[in-house]
Design a protein around this motif. Structure first.
Motif, mmCIF file in Angstrom:
data_model
loop_
_atom_site.group_PDB
_atom_site.id
_atom_site.type_symbol
_atom_site.label_atom_id
_atom_site.label_comp_id
_atom_site.label_asym_id
_atom_site.label_seq_id
_atom_site.Cartn_x
_atom_site.Cartn_y
_atom_site.Cartn_z
ATOM 1 N N UNK A 228 92.706 96.899 14.468
ATOM 2 C CA UNK A 228 92.066 98.439 14.250
ATOM 3 C C UNK A 228 90.258 99.072 15.165
ATOM 4 N N UNK A 229 91.230 100.454 15.638
ATOM 5 C CA UNK A 229 89.577 100.608 15.420
ATOM 6 C C UNK A 229 90.458 102.177 15.423
ATOM 7 N N UNK A 230 89.361 103.324 15.379
ATOM 8 C CA UNK A 230 89.516 104.810 14.325
ATOM 9 C C UNK A 230 89.668 105.461 15.826
ATOM 10 N N UNK A 231 89.635 105.416 17.427
ATOM 11 C CA UNK A 231 89.683 106.186 18.251
ATOM 12 C C UNK A 231 88.858 105.730 19.484
ATOM 13 N N UNK A 232 89.608 106.210 20.577
ATOM 14 C CA UNK A 232 88.496 106.722 21.588
ATOM 15 C C UNK A 232 87.519 107.384 21.561
ATOM 16 N N UNK A 233 86.015 107.263 22.203
ATOM 17 C CA UNK A 233 85.676 108.295 22.983
ATOM 18 C C UNK A 233 85.721 108.412 24.524
ATOM 19 N N UNK A 234 85.838 109.382 24.566
ATOM 20 C CA UNK A 234 86.225 110.135 26.339
ATOM 21 C C UNK A 234 84.872 109.713 27.065
ATOM 22 N N UNK A 235 84.605 109.427 27.766
ATOM 23 C CA UNK A 235 83.424 108.927 28.424
ATOM 24 C C UNK A 235 83.702 109.504 29.879
ATOM 25 N N UNK A 236 83.179 110.124 30.530
ATOM 26 C CA UNK A 236 83.034 109.879 32.424
ATOM 27 C C UNK A 236 83.073 109.088 33.046
ATOM 28 N N UNK A 237 83.431 108.688 34.350
ATOM 29 C CA UNK A 237 83.343 107.943 35.404
ATOM 30 C C UNK A 237 83.203 106.755 34.187
ATOM 31 N N UNK A 238 84.569 106.523 33.244
ATOM 32 C CA UNK A 238 84.190 104.845 32.899
ATOM 33 C C UNK A 238 84.089 103.841 33.073
ATOM 34 N N UNK A 239 85.049 103.580 34.510
ATOM 35 C CA UNK A 239 85.948 102.617 34.446
ATOM 36 C C UNK A 239 85.992 102.598 36.486
ATOM 37 N N UNK A 240 85.906 101.487 37.092
ATOM 38 C CA UNK A 240 86.318 101.817 38.276
ATOM 39 C C UNK A 240 86.848 100.181 38.750
ATOM 40 N N UNK A 241 87.980 100.253 39.999
ATOM 41 C CA UNK A 241 88.917 98.965 39.951
ATOM 42 C C UNK A 241 88.773 98.377 41.420
ATOM 43 N N UNK A 242 88.281 97.457 41.731
ATOM 44 C CA UNK A 242 87.571 97.207 43.121
ATOM 45 C C UNK A 242 89.201 95.865 43.686
ATOM 46 N N UNK A 243 89.707 95.852 44.312
ATOM 47 C CA UNK A 243 90.155 94.887 45.478
ATOM 48 C C UNK A 243 89.580 93.798 46.329
ATOM 49 N N UNK A 244 89.654 93.123 44.883
ATOM 50 C CA UNK A 244 88.076 91.834 46.064
ATOM 51 C C UNK A 244 88.939 91.187 47.653
ATOM 52 N N UNK A 245 87.695 91.381 48.196
ATOM 53 C CA UNK A 245 88.047 90.998 49.318
ATOM 54 C C UNK A 245 88.019 89.357 49.756
ATOM 55 N N UNK A 246 87.778 88.086 48.574
ATOM 56 C CA UNK A 246 87.855 86.920 48.531
ATOM 57 C C UNK A 246 88.465 86.868 47.559
ATOM 58 N N UNK A 247 89.133 85.682 47.466
ATOM 59 C CA UNK A 247 90.072 84.517 46.461
ATOM 60 C C UNK A 247 88.807 84.000 45.155
ATOM 61 N N UNK A 248 88.459 85.013 43.729
ATOM 62 C CA UNK A 248 87.402 85.141 42.849
ATOM 63 C C UNK A 248 87.966 83.556 42.366
ATOM 64 N N UNK A 249 89.162 82.788 42.963
ATOM 65 C CA UNK A 249 89.654 81.727 41.621
ATOM 66 C C UNK A 249 89.306 80.484 42.855
#
Length: 324
Positions: A228-249
Protein backbone atom coordinates in the motif's frame (compact mmCIF):
# COMPACT_ATOMS: atom_id res chain seq x y z
CA UNK A 1 45.16 24.47 29.28
CA UNK A 2 44.50 20.76 29.03
CA UNK A 3 41.11 21.15 30.67
CA UNK A 4 40.16 23.98 28.28
CA UNK A 5 41.13 21.94 25.21
CA UNK A 6 39.10 19.03 26.49
CA UNK A 7 36.03 21.25 26.93
CA UNK A 8 36.35 22.61 23.37
CA UNK A 9 36.71 19.15 21.84
CA UNK A 10 33.83 17.84 23.89
CA UNK A 11 31.62 20.61 22.50
CA UNK A 12 32.73 19.69 18.97
CA UNK A 13 31.95 16.05 19.70
CA UNK A 14 28.39 16.87 20.76
CA UNK A 15 27.68 19.33 17.95
CA UNK A 16 28.87 17.43 14.89
CA UNK A 17 26.15 14.74 14.89
CA UNK A 18 23.66 17.50 14.05
CA UNK A 19 25.41 18.20 10.75
CA UNK A 20 25.46 16.13 7.56
CA UNK A 21 27.29 12.92 8.43
CA UNK A 22 29.21 12.68 5.13
CA UNK A 23 30.80 16.09 5.52
CA UNK A 24 31.46 15.92 9.24
CA UNK A 25 32.22 12.29 10.06
CA UNK A 26 35.97 12.57 9.64
CA UNK A 27 36.23 15.64 11.87
CA UNK A 28 33.78 14.10 14.32
CA UNK A 29 35.81 10.89 14.60
CA UNK A 30 39.15 12.67 14.93
CA UNK A 31 37.66 15.00 17.54
CA UNK A 32 36.57 12.02 19.63
CA UNK A 33 39.99 10.43 19.39
CA UNK A 34 41.81 13.63 20.32
CA UNK A 35 39.34 14.32 23.11
CA UNK A 36 39.87 10.82 24.44
CA UNK A 37 43.61 11.28 24.31
CA UNK A 38 43.36 14.57 26.19
CA UNK A 39 41.18 12.89 28.79
CA UNK A 40 43.89 10.24 29.29
CA UNK A 41 46.59 12.92 29.60
CA UNK A 42 44.42 14.80 32.07
CA UNK A 43 44.01 11.62 34.10
CA UNK A 44 47.77 10.98 34.10
CA UNK A 45 48.44 14.57 35.20
CA UNK A 46 45.96 14.49 38.06
CA UNK A 47 46.67 10.94 39.16
CA UNK A 48 50.07 11.98 40.39
CA UNK A 49 48.28 13.83 43.15
CA UNK A 50 45.29 11.53 43.56
CA UNK A 51 45.15 8.06 42.07
CA UNK A 52 41.59 6.75 41.81
CA UNK A 53 40.41 3.60 40.05
CA UNK A 54 37.10 5.22 39.05
CA UNK A 55 38.79 8.10 37.25
CA UNK A 56 41.02 5.69 35.32
CA UNK A 57 38.13 3.47 34.23
CA UNK A 58 36.12 6.49 33.09
CA UNK A 59 39.02 7.76 31.02
CA UNK A 60 39.79 4.32 29.58
CA UNK A 61 36.18 3.72 28.51
CA UNK A 62 35.94 7.13 26.87
CA UNK A 63 39.15 6.61 24.92
CA UNK A 64 38.04 3.12 23.81
CA UNK A 65 34.78 4.57 22.51
CA UNK A 66 36.66 7.19 20.53
CA UNK A 67 38.59 4.49 18.71
CA UNK A 68 35.38 2.55 18.06
CA UNK A 69 33.77 5.70 16.67
CA UNK A 70 36.65 6.18 14.25
CA UNK A 71 36.27 2.63 12.91
CA UNK A 72 32.49 2.68 12.69
CA UNK A 73 32.39 5.96 10.75
CA UNK A 74 34.90 4.84 8.14
CA UNK A 75 32.17 4.01 5.64
CA UNK A 76 30.31 7.26 6.19
CA UNK A 77 33.38 9.45 5.97
CA UNK A 78 35.06 7.91 2.94
CA UNK A 79 34.76 5.69 -0.04
CA UNK A 80 33.12 2.31 0.36
CA UNK A 81 34.29 -0.48 -1.96
CA UNK A 82 32.54 -3.86 -1.75
CA UNK A 83 34.09 -6.57 -3.93
CA UNK A 84 32.12 -9.58 -2.64
CA UNK A 85 35.23 -11.73 -2.35
CA UNK A 86 34.12 -13.70 0.69
CA UNK A 87 32.07 -16.86 0.98
CA UNK A 88 28.97 -15.23 2.41
CA UNK A 89 27.22 -11.88 2.64
CA UNK A 90 28.78 -9.50 5.15
CA UNK A 91 25.80 -9.00 7.48
CA UNK A 92 27.43 -6.00 9.15
CA UNK A 93 27.01 -4.16 5.82
CA UNK A 94 24.13 -5.90 4.05
CA UNK A 95 20.78 -7.51 4.80
CA UNK A 96 19.27 -10.23 2.58
CA UNK A 97 15.69 -9.65 3.64
CA UNK A 98 13.34 -6.79 4.43
CA UNK A 99 10.99 -7.06 7.38
CA UNK A 100 8.51 -4.72 5.67
CA UNK A 101 9.22 -5.89 2.10
CA UNK A 102 8.81 -9.65 1.76
CA UNK A 103 7.66 -9.69 -1.87
CA UNK A 104 4.74 -8.43 -3.91
CA UNK A 105 1.18 -9.66 -3.78
CA UNK A 106 1.25 -10.10 -7.55
CA UNK A 107 2.91 -13.45 -7.04
CA UNK A 108 6.52 -13.51 -5.86
CA UNK A 109 8.38 -13.61 -2.57
CA UNK A 110 11.95 -12.75 -1.66
CA UNK A 111 13.73 -15.92 -0.55
CA UNK A 112 16.90 -15.59 1.52
CA UNK A 113 18.38 -18.79 0.07
CA UNK A 114 18.38 -17.09 -3.35
CA UNK A 115 21.18 -14.78 -2.15
CA UNK A 116 24.74 -16.06 -2.41
CA UNK A 117 28.29 -14.73 -2.53
CA UNK A 118 30.48 -16.88 -4.77
CA UNK A 119 33.15 -16.55 -7.47
CA UNK A 120 33.81 -12.97 -6.43
CA UNK A 121 30.22 -11.84 -7.01
CA UNK A 122 26.98 -11.19 -5.21
CA UNK A 123 24.53 -13.52 -6.97
CA UNK A 124 20.76 -13.01 -6.82
CA UNK A 125 18.58 -15.80 -8.16
CA UNK A 126 15.04 -15.81 -9.55
CA UNK A 127 13.26 -19.17 -9.76
CA UNK A 128 9.92 -20.86 -9.41
CA UNK A 129 8.69 -21.40 -5.87
CA UNK A 130 9.28 -24.82 -4.37
CA UNK A 131 6.30 -26.78 -3.09
CA UNK A 132 7.49 -26.37 0.51
CA UNK A 133 7.33 -22.58 0.04
CA UNK A 134 3.67 -22.65 -0.98
CA UNK A 135 2.47 -22.43 2.58
CA UNK A 136 -0.94 -21.19 3.66
CA UNK A 137 0.68 -17.97 4.89
CA UNK A 138 2.50 -17.30 1.61
CA UNK A 139 -0.53 -18.10 -0.53
CA UNK A 140 -2.70 -15.76 1.55
CA UNK A 141 -0.08 -13.04 1.13
CA UNK A 142 -0.24 -13.47 -2.65
CA UNK A 143 3.14 -15.20 -2.98
CA UNK A 144 2.14 -17.99 -5.34
CA UNK A 145 4.57 -18.54 -8.21
CA UNK A 146 8.07 -17.08 -8.11
CA UNK A 147 10.88 -16.79 -5.56
CA UNK A 148 13.31 -13.94 -6.19
CA UNK A 149 15.87 -12.09 -4.03
CA UNK A 150 16.80 -8.79 -2.43
CA UNK A 151 19.85 -7.33 -0.70
CA UNK A 152 20.05 -3.88 0.82
CA UNK A 153 22.63 -1.97 2.81
CA UNK A 154 22.35 -1.72 6.57
CA UNK A 155 23.46 1.90 6.37
CA UNK A 156 21.76 4.74 4.50
CA UNK A 157 23.72 6.97 2.11
CA UNK A 158 23.32 10.49 0.79
CA UNK A 159 24.99 12.67 -1.85
CA UNK A 160 27.76 10.89 -3.70
CA UNK A 161 28.70 8.73 -6.67
CA UNK A 162 27.25 5.20 -6.73
CA UNK A 163 28.55 2.55 -9.09
CA UNK A 164 28.40 -1.18 -9.68
CA UNK A 165 29.67 -3.68 -12.22
CA UNK A 166 26.92 -6.14 -13.01
CA UNK A 167 25.61 -8.77 -15.40
CA UNK A 168 21.86 -9.23 -15.63
CA UNK A 169 19.68 -12.27 -16.19
CA UNK A 170 18.72 -13.24 -19.73
CA UNK A 171 15.05 -13.02 -18.81
CA UNK A 172 12.05 -10.71 -18.44
CA UNK A 173 12.80 -10.60 -14.72
CA UNK A 174 13.56 -7.01 -13.64
CA UNK A 175 17.12 -6.67 -12.32
CA UNK A 176 17.51 -3.51 -10.25
CA UNK A 177 20.10 -1.30 -8.54
CA UNK A 178 18.27 1.37 -6.54
CA UNK A 179 18.10 3.64 -3.49
CA UNK A 180 15.07 3.88 -1.22
CA UNK A 181 13.38 3.88 2.20
CA UNK A 182 14.37 7.12 3.97
CA UNK A 183 11.91 6.30 6.78
CA UNK A 184 13.14 2.78 7.55
CA UNK A 185 13.99 3.85 11.11
CA UNK A 186 10.86 6.02 11.52
CA UNK A 187 7.82 3.71 11.35
CA UNK A 188 5.73 6.36 13.08
CA UNK A 189 6.13 8.44 9.89
CA UNK A 190 6.38 5.69 7.27
CA UNK A 191 3.08 4.08 8.19
CA UNK A 192 1.07 7.27 8.75
CA UNK A 193 -0.31 9.98 6.49
CA UNK A 194 1.77 13.10 6.00
CA UNK A 195 5.22 12.16 4.67
CA UNK A 196 6.88 10.71 1.58
CA UNK A 197 9.10 7.75 0.75
CA UNK A 198 11.61 8.64 -1.95
CA UNK A 199 13.09 6.12 -4.38
CA UNK A 200 15.81 6.46 -7.02
CA UNK A 201 16.17 3.63 -9.54
CA UNK A 202 19.76 3.72 -10.79
CA UNK A 203 18.75 1.00 -13.20
CA UNK A 204 15.97 -1.43 -13.85
CA UNK A 205 16.96 -3.80 -16.64
CA UNK A 206 15.08 -6.59 -18.38
CA UNK A 207 17.99 -8.56 -19.81
CA UNK A 208 16.17 -10.46 -22.53
CA UNK A 209 14.53 -7.25 -23.75
CA UNK A 210 17.75 -5.18 -23.52
CA UNK A 211 15.80 -2.31 -21.97
CA UNK A 212 17.30 0.04 -19.34
CA UNK A 213 15.19 2.34 -17.17
CA UNK A 214 16.30 5.13 -14.83
CA UNK A 215 13.48 6.49 -12.69
CA UNK A 216 12.62 8.49 -9.58
CA UNK A 217 9.57 8.07 -7.35
CA UNK A 218 8.08 10.03 -4.48
CA UNK A 219 5.40 7.92 -2.77
CA UNK A 220 3.00 9.35 -0.23
CA UNK A 221 2.75 7.68 3.16
CA UNK A 222 1.47 5.45 4.61
CA UNK A 223 3.84 3.29 2.60
CA UNK A 224 4.30 -0.46 2.98
CA UNK A 225 6.37 -1.94 0.16
CA UNK A 226 4.45 -4.06 -2.29
CA UNK A 227 1.17 -3.58 -0.42
CA UNK A 228 0.00 0.00 0.00
CA UNK A 229 0.90 3.65 -0.54
CA UNK A 230 -1.29 6.73 -0.34
CA UNK A 231 -0.45 8.09 -3.76
CA UNK A 232 2.36 9.23 -6.05
CA UNK A 233 3.62 12.78 -6.31
CA UNK A 234 3.86 13.90 -9.92
CA UNK A 235 7.44 14.76 -10.81
CA UNK A 236 8.68 16.25 -14.09
CA UNK A 237 11.10 14.27 -16.24
CA UNK A 238 10.89 11.35 -13.81
CA UNK A 239 12.00 8.48 -16.05
CA UNK A 240 13.98 7.53 -19.10
CA UNK A 241 14.02 4.33 -21.14
CA UNK A 242 17.01 3.31 -23.25
CA UNK A 243 17.28 0.45 -25.74
CA UNK A 244 20.76 -0.88 -24.97
CA UNK A 245 23.13 -1.50 -27.87
CA UNK A 246 24.64 -4.47 -26.02
CA UNK A 247 23.36 -7.59 -24.30
CA UNK A 248 23.47 -6.83 -20.53
CA UNK A 249 23.20 -10.55 -19.76
CA UNK A 250 26.19 -11.57 -21.89
CA UNK A 251 28.88 -9.72 -19.96
CA UNK A 252 29.50 -7.30 -17.09
CA UNK A 253 28.96 -3.57 -17.55
CA UNK A 254 29.44 -0.58 -15.23
CA UNK A 255 26.40 1.41 -14.13
CA UNK A 256 26.87 4.70 -12.29
CA UNK A 257 24.82 7.42 -10.64
CA UNK A 258 25.78 10.88 -9.37
CA UNK A 259 23.56 12.27 -6.62
CA UNK A 260 24.16 15.88 -5.65
CA UNK A 261 22.09 18.55 -3.99
CA UNK A 262 21.21 20.12 -7.34
CA UNK A 263 21.01 17.27 -9.85
CA UNK A 264 20.82 13.55 -10.54
CA UNK A 265 22.92 11.99 -13.32
CA UNK A 266 22.88 8.40 -14.64
CA UNK A 267 25.78 6.67 -16.46
CA UNK A 268 26.35 3.45 -18.40
CA UNK A 269 29.98 2.38 -18.91
CA UNK A 270 31.09 5.93 -18.08
CA UNK A 271 28.74 7.58 -20.58
CA UNK A 272 26.04 9.95 -19.34
CA UNK A 273 22.58 8.77 -20.37
CA UNK A 274 20.13 10.76 -18.25
CA UNK A 275 20.18 13.96 -16.20
CA UNK A 276 17.49 15.74 -14.22
CA UNK A 277 17.15 18.38 -11.53
CA UNK A 278 17.17 17.18 -7.93
CA UNK A 279 13.80 18.51 -6.87
CA UNK A 280 12.95 16.17 -4.00
CA UNK A 281 15.78 13.80 -3.10
CA UNK A 282 17.75 15.04 -0.10
CA UNK A 283 17.38 12.36 2.59
CA UNK A 284 19.74 9.36 3.04
CA UNK A 285 18.57 6.13 1.37
CA UNK A 286 19.48 2.43 1.48
CA UNK A 287 21.46 0.91 -1.41
CA UNK A 288 19.45 -2.00 -2.81
CA UNK A 289 19.93 -4.80 -5.35
CA UNK A 290 17.03 -7.06 -6.23
CA UNK A 291 15.16 -8.95 -8.93
CA UNK A 292 11.38 -8.81 -9.34
CA UNK A 293 8.57 -10.01 -11.58
CA UNK A 294 6.81 -7.02 -13.16
CA UNK A 295 3.50 -8.49 -14.31
CA UNK A 296 1.79 -5.26 -15.38
CA UNK A 297 4.95 -3.82 -16.92
CA UNK A 298 6.37 -6.47 -19.27
CA UNK A 299 4.48 -9.60 -18.27
CA UNK A 300 5.81 -12.83 -16.81
CA UNK A 301 9.17 -14.36 -17.69
CA UNK A 302 9.48 -17.68 -19.48
CA UNK A 303 9.09 -20.19 -16.64
CA UNK A 304 11.12 -22.72 -18.58
CA UNK A 305 14.04 -20.32 -18.63
CA UNK A 306 14.32 -20.18 -14.84
CA UNK A 307 16.30 -20.19 -12.63
CA UNK A 308 18.36 -17.18 -13.68
CA UNK A 309 21.08 -15.23 -11.84
CA UNK A 310 21.77 -11.49 -11.52
CA UNK A 311 25.47 -11.03 -10.65
CA UNK A 312 27.12 -7.96 -9.08
CA UNK A 313 30.92 -8.02 -9.31
CA UNK A 314 31.48 -4.97 -7.12
CA UNK A 315 29.79 -1.91 -5.65
CA UNK A 316 31.44 1.45 -4.95
CA UNK A 317 30.30 4.58 -3.17
CA UNK A 318 32.22 7.84 -2.99
CA UNK A 319 30.68 10.70 -0.97
CA UNK A 320 30.69 14.18 -2.39
CA UNK A 321 33.08 16.68 -0.86
CA UNK A 322 33.50 20.42 -1.35
CA UNK A 323 36.11 19.68 -4.02
CA UNK A 324 34.08 16.99 -5.84
Amino acid sequence: MIESLFVVLTIVYHLFPFFDIHSSAAVYSVSRIVAGGVFMVEYDYRSREKNTKGKFMKAFKFFALTLLAFVSYRGAAGEWIEEFNGKSLDESKWCDWGWSFQGRRAGFLFARDNVAVSNGCLNLTARLMREDEKTVENIRRGFTTYATSLVRSQEKFSYGYFECRAKTMNSKVCNAFWLYDPLSDKPEKKFRIGDYSEEIDIFEIFGSLKDWYGTVHCLKTPYLEGIVYAGVEKLPDKSKKIALDFDPSADFHVYGFLWSEKELVWYIDGREVFRRENDRFHRPLHVTFDCEIMYSWVGEPDKGGLPQVFSIDWFKYRPLTENS
